[in-house]
Design a protein around this motif. Structure first.
Motif, PDB file in Angstrom:
ATOM      1  N   THR A 142     120.321 -43.923 -18.488  1.00 48.35           N
ATOM      2  CA  THR A 142     120.376 -43.426 -17.019  1.00 48.35           C
ATOM      3  C   THR A 142     121.272 -44.649 -16.433  1.00 48.35           C
ATOM      4  O   THR A 142     121.548 -45.514 -16.816  1.00 48.35           O
ATOM      5  N   GLU A 202     121.303 -45.654 -12.799  1.00 51.33           N
ATOM      6  CA  GLU A 202     121.046 -46.233 -11.361  1.00 51.33           C
ATOM      7  C   GLU A 202     121.553 -47.535 -11.204  1.00 51.33           C
ATOM      8  O   GLU A 202     122.448 -47.765  -9.920  1.00 51.33           O
ATOM      9  N   ARG A 237     118.218 -41.741 -25.385  1.00 52.78           N
ATOM     10  CA  ARG A 237     116.586 -42.284 -24.837  1.00 52.78           C
ATOM     11  C   ARG A 237     115.848 -42.089 -26.414  1.00 52.78           C
ATOM     12  O   ARG A 237     116.023 -41.111 -26.940  1.00 52.78           O
ATOM     13  N   GLU A 292     113.312 -41.297 -27.778  1.00 54.96           N
ATOM     14  CA  GLU A 292     112.162 -40.525 -27.567  1.00 54.96           C
ATOM     15  C   GLU A 292     111.306 -40.709 -28.738  1.00 54.96           C
ATOM     16  O   GLU A 292     111.851 -40.855 -29.925  1.00 54.96           O
ATOM     17  N   MET A 320     116.725 -29.637 -27.296  1.00 52.57           N
ATOM     18  CA  MET A 320     115.895 -29.524 -25.955  1.00 52.57           C
ATOM     19  C   MET A 320     115.391 -31.029 -25.574  1.00 52.57           C
ATOM     20  O   MET A 320     115.398 -31.320 -24.591  1.00 52.57           O
ATOM     21  N   CYS A 360     116.071 -34.487 -27.622  1.00 49.96           N
ATOM     22  CA  CYS A 360     116.742 -35.203 -28.760  1.00 49.96           C
ATOM     23  C   CYS A 360     117.036 -36.467 -28.169  1.00 49.96           C
ATOM     24  O   CYS A 360     116.321 -37.048 -26.935  1.00 49.96           O
ATOM     25  N   TYR A 394     124.733 -39.845  -7.891  1.00 47.53           N
ATOM     26  CA  TYR A 394     123.959 -40.814  -7.273  1.00 47.53           C
ATOM     27  C   TYR A 394     124.475 -40.717  -5.812  1.00 47.53           C
ATOM     28  O   TYR A 394     125.738 -40.559  -5.555  1.00 47.53           O
ATOM     29  N   GLU A 399     112.534 -28.030 -18.002  1.00 44.11           N
ATOM     30  CA  GLU A 399     113.093 -28.862 -16.979  1.00 44.11           C
ATOM     31  C   GLU A 399     114.223 -28.805 -17.281  1.00 44.11           C
ATOM     32  O   GLU A 399     115.119 -29.478 -18.174  1.00 44.11           O
ATOM     33  N   VAL A 400     115.541 -28.331 -16.332  1.00 45.61           N
ATOM     34  CA  VAL A 400     116.887 -28.309 -16.794  1.00 45.61           C
ATOM     35  C   VAL A 400     117.389 -29.349 -15.687  1.00 45.61           C
ATOM     36  O   VAL A 400     118.675 -29.501 -15.912  1.00 45.61           O
ATOM     37  N   GLY A 401     116.782 -29.603 -14.462  1.00 50.73           N
ATOM     38  CA  GLY A 401     117.328 -30.577 -13.635  1.00 50.73           C
ATOM     39  C   GLY A 401     116.098 -31.565 -12.910  1.00 50.73           C
ATOM     40  O   GLY A 401     115.070 -30.971 -12.919  1.00 50.73           O
ATOM     41  N   HIS A 402     116.638 -32.401 -12.558  1.00 54.00           N
ATOM     42  CA  HIS A 402     115.316 -33.246 -11.691  1.00 54.00           C
ATOM     43  C   HIS A 402     116.261 -34.277 -10.648  1.00 54.00           C
ATOM     44  O   HIS A 402     117.147 -34.947 -10.965  1.00 54.00           O
ATOM     45  N   PHE A 427     115.894 -36.922  -7.359  1.00 57.99           N
ATOM     46  CA  PHE A 427     115.043 -38.088  -6.868  1.00 57.99           C
ATOM     47  C   PHE A 427     115.465 -38.498  -5.664  1.00 57.99           C
ATOM     48  O   PHE A 427     116.735 -38.864  -5.565  1.00 57.99           O
ATOM     49  N   GLY A 463     119.829 -35.403 -11.355  1.00 60.20           N
ATOM     50  CA  GLY A 463     120.333 -35.285 -13.123  1.00 60.20           C
ATOM     51  C   GLY A 463     120.203 -33.617 -13.410  1.00 60.20           C
ATOM     52  O   GLY A 463     119.284 -32.906 -12.930  1.00 60.20           O
ATOM     53  N   GLY A 517     120.381 -31.429 -17.013  1.00 60.41           N
ATOM     54  CA  GLY A 517     120.803 -31.658 -18.668  1.00 60.41           C
ATOM     55  C   GLY A 517     121.661 -30.827 -19.230  1.00 60.41           C
ATOM     56  O   GLY A 517     121.224 -29.599 -19.509  1.00 60.41           O
TER      57      GLY A 517
HETATM   58  C1  P5A Z   1     118.597 -38.506 -12.262  1.00 61.24           C
HETATM   59  C2  P5A Z   1     119.868 -38.642 -12.844  1.00 61.24           C
HETATM   60  C3  P5A Z   1     117.207 -39.156 -14.600  1.00 61.24           C
HETATM   61  O1  P5A Z   1     117.715 -39.579 -15.377  1.00 61.24           O
HETATM   62  N1  P5A Z   1     118.680 -40.468 -13.307  1.00 61.24           N
HETATM   63  C4  P5A Z   1     119.925 -40.133 -13.195  1.00 61.24           C
HETATM   64  C5  P5A Z   1     117.727 -39.493 -13.049  1.00 61.24           C
HETATM   65  N2  P5A Z   1     116.395 -38.028 -14.711  1.00 61.24           N
HETATM   66  S1  P5A Z   1     115.794 -37.392 -15.888  1.00 61.24           S
HETATM   67  O2  P5A Z   1     114.672 -36.351 -15.326  1.00 61.24           O
HETATM   68  O3  P5A Z   1     115.120 -38.352 -16.549  1.00 61.24           O
HETATM   69  O4  P5A Z   1     116.784 -36.553 -16.755  1.00 61.24           O
HETATM   70  C6  P5A Z   1     117.835 -35.779 -15.974  1.00 61.24           C
HETATM   71  C7  P5A Z   1     117.799 -34.311 -16.932  1.00 61.24           C
HETATM   72  O5  P5A Z   1     118.193 -34.666 -18.198  1.00 61.24           O
HETATM   73  C8  P5A Z   1     117.690 -33.898 -19.176  1.00 61.24           C
HETATM   74  N3  P5A Z   1     116.787 -34.624 -20.156  1.00 61.24           N
HETATM   75  C9  P5A Z   1     117.101 -34.477 -21.382  1.00 61.24           C
HETATM   76  N4  P5A Z   1     117.886 -33.589 -22.194  1.00 61.24           N
HETATM   77  C10 P5A Z   1     117.729 -33.400 -23.453  1.00 61.24           C
HETATM   78  N5  P5A Z   1     116.927 -34.534 -24.250  1.00 61.24           N
HETATM   79  C11 P5A Z   1     116.303 -35.525 -23.569  1.00 61.24           C
HETATM   80  N6  P5A Z   1     115.669 -36.263 -24.209  1.00 61.24           N
HETATM   81  C12 P5A Z   1     116.202 -35.438 -22.210  1.00 61.24           C
HETATM   82  N7  P5A Z   1     115.724 -36.282 -21.216  1.00 61.24           N
HETATM   83  C13 P5A Z   1     116.127 -35.797 -19.996  1.00 61.24           C
HETATM   84  C14 P5A Z   1     116.648 -32.955 -18.572  1.00 61.24           C
HETATM   85  O6  P5A Z   1     117.238 -31.594 -18.101  1.00 61.24           O
HETATM   86  C15 P5A Z   1     116.308 -33.521 -16.960  1.00 61.24           C
HETATM   87  O7  P5A Z   1     116.236 -32.947 -15.856  1.00 61.24           O
END
Ligand code: P5A
Length: 444
Positions: free
Chosen positions: A109, A111, A140, A142, A150, A152, A161, A281-284, A286, A316, A318
């Motif tokens: 990410t 920030e 990441r 994971e 989905m 990965c 930002y 979760e398709v977006g997040h 903060f 964010g 995805g």
């Molecule tokens: C918001 C933008 C952040 O990272 N920092 C910058 C904040 N948010 S989040 O929720 O962690 O990630 C944002 C979106 O990224 C997708 N996502 C993923 N997609 C595929 N594989 C993953 N491992 C993964 N992790 C996060 C999600 O859609 C998430 O909402």
């Protein structure tokens, strides 16, 4: 595109390693290929869809005045040490050493990096607000990558930002993104519901996850069904109108399981309106105030001569995950029929000629139609192979162009057998078909 020349490696059967339908379909029609655990190559069909999603995401960011930049994937550990997250982030961060023995990392990410960019140039409240975004690969590590793209390790994210002078202004920025997210997902033909969520490693006091319903989703959600009836049609890009929009959504209880409180749910939602289900979760988004700007010294001069740390949020989407999320929402796995929304479909229409040996009539007709579509900016795919008709239909049903033309026994004169996937076949002239598709494309 002609099937005989395409790189669309279709499998006869569902691959056994895929547990959910999006992963099955993506491997089955060769949209992606795994290169190592949680890391994928994107093949032509998958890449086409992802690029179309990216374009819509970009357009909606631009509409709220966000400016696009591109930050690198590899970051220096220095800025993460400044914010204090280098240690906190843990094993999900892929740490790398360069040849000078410097500690680097593959960005999970941005920030820190964007705060560093901001602080080096912006010094006055007069330059605020600033909304910056980029669309870039993230990594990441994971612990359990699964379900294909989905969850990965390497994935494609739009991250934005915001930098503001006060909490009130920052709330305005937050609401702009809130609106732009609802509009983005609507253009992808998805119903995404904003839900109060935990902030996790990003931090902050306020956060919403945007979730689409799907049995295979990893997020458990508790919501008031009435939230599905809302829309953003009357929201304007101004403070009060956006506050009203937030209120409209927040009047209905909608949370992820981390925020769930049984009493609140039962007191606020009547039994008939309660929905407990799963989603993706398709977006997040903060809001975290000065969590990064303070330790990293990102401040601006205020009108009275004082200085203050800027108030920040991050947002964010995805982008790569959305490819899978749309399949989860649109793929009829029982009948093996995919129908992409026209806004992101890899092809607008499939042309399926029934080709007999020593008779090129159907193929010639297909070629003519193809050229006519090309002139009208309609992206068609023709099955010019000599496979039998039913396997051609099966293949095109998996590829998922939302419209099909069949050229066969029943094609007489100018009338073509035309079908919107999932509906009955009708007979139309080519110009009428072009008009139908054109109108659908413009609408999106
Ligand atoms: C918001 C933008 C952040 O990272 N920092 C910058 C904040 N948010 S989040 O929720 O962690 O990630 C944002 C979106 O990224 C997708 N996502 C993923 N997609 C595929 N594989 C993953 N491992 C993964 N992790 C996060 C999600 O859609 C998430 O909402």
């Amino acid at each position: 595109m002609y099937i005989s020349k395409s790189f669309i490696p279709i499998l006869k059967d569902n691959p056994s390693e895929a547990k959910i339908k999006s992963h099955q379909l993506m491997l089955r029609v060769g949209m992606i290929k795994q290169s190592s655990a949680g890391i994928y190559s994107w093949l032509p069909l998958g890449f086409k869809v992802m690029k179309k999603i990216e374009k819509i995401v970009r357009e909606e960011q631009d509409k709220i005045g966000a400016q696009e930049i591109l930050m690198p994937t590899i970051q220096s550990s220095e800025i993460w040490k400044e914010s204090g997250r280098y240690e906190d982030y843990g094993e999900e961060m892929l740490r790398i050493k360069d040849r000078q023995d410097r500690e680097m990392l593959y960005g999970p990410t941005n920030e820190e990096l964007v705060t560093d960019i901001f602080r080096s140039s912006i010094k006055s409240y007069k330059s605020l607000p600033q909304l910056l975004y980029h669309i870039q690969w993230k990594f990441r590590d994971e612990i359990r990558p699964r379900f294909g793209i989905m969850r990965c390790r390497e994935f494609y994210m739009k991250d934005a930002y915001s930098f503001d002078v006060s909490d009130e202004e920052a709330n305005f920025s937050y609401n702009k993104f809130f609106l732009s997210y609802l509009k983005t997902f609507k253009r992808l033909d998805l119903t995404a519901i904003p839900m109060a969520a935990e902030t996790g490693p990003i931090g902050g006091s306020l956060s919403h996850e945007f979730i689409i319903l799907a049995e295979t989703g990893e997020s458990k959600i508790f919501t008031d069904k009435r939230v599905f009836e809302l829309n953003t049609d009357d929201a304007k890009l101004e403070k009060n109108s956006l506050l009203e929009m937030r209120k409209k959504y927040e009047q209905f209880y909608s949370v992820t399981d981390e925020k769930f409180k049984k009493d609140d749910f039962e007191n606020n939602v009547s039994e008939k309106n309660r929905l407990i289900t799963k989603g993706i979760e398709v977006g997040h988004i903060f809001y975290f105030g000065d969590k990064y700007s303070k330790p990293m010294g990102a401040s601006v001069d205020l009108p009275g001569g004082k200085k203050d740390f800027v108030k920040m949020g991050s947002y964010g989407i995805g982008v790569s995950r959305l490819v899978g999320a749309i399949i989860e929402a649109k793929y009829d796995e029982k009948n093996e029929v995919m129908k992409w929304p026209i806004s992101v479909a890899p092809y607008d229409i499939a042309i399926i000629p029934m080709i007999n040996k020593n008779d090129n009539t159907a193929l010639d007709k297909a070629n003519k139609i193809y050229l006519e579509f090309e002139k009208n900016n309609i992206d068609a795919i023709v099955d010019d192979t000599d496979e039998n008709f039913s396997s051609k239909i099966k293949k095109m049903n998996l590829i998922g162009a939302p419209y099909q033309i069949i050229i066969g026994k029943h094609t007489d004169g100018d009338l073509l057998e035309f079908k919107e996937v999932g509906k009955d076949t009708q007979k139309f002239k080519l110009q009428a078909i072009i008009k139908i598709i054109y109108e659908q494309k413009v609408k999106n």
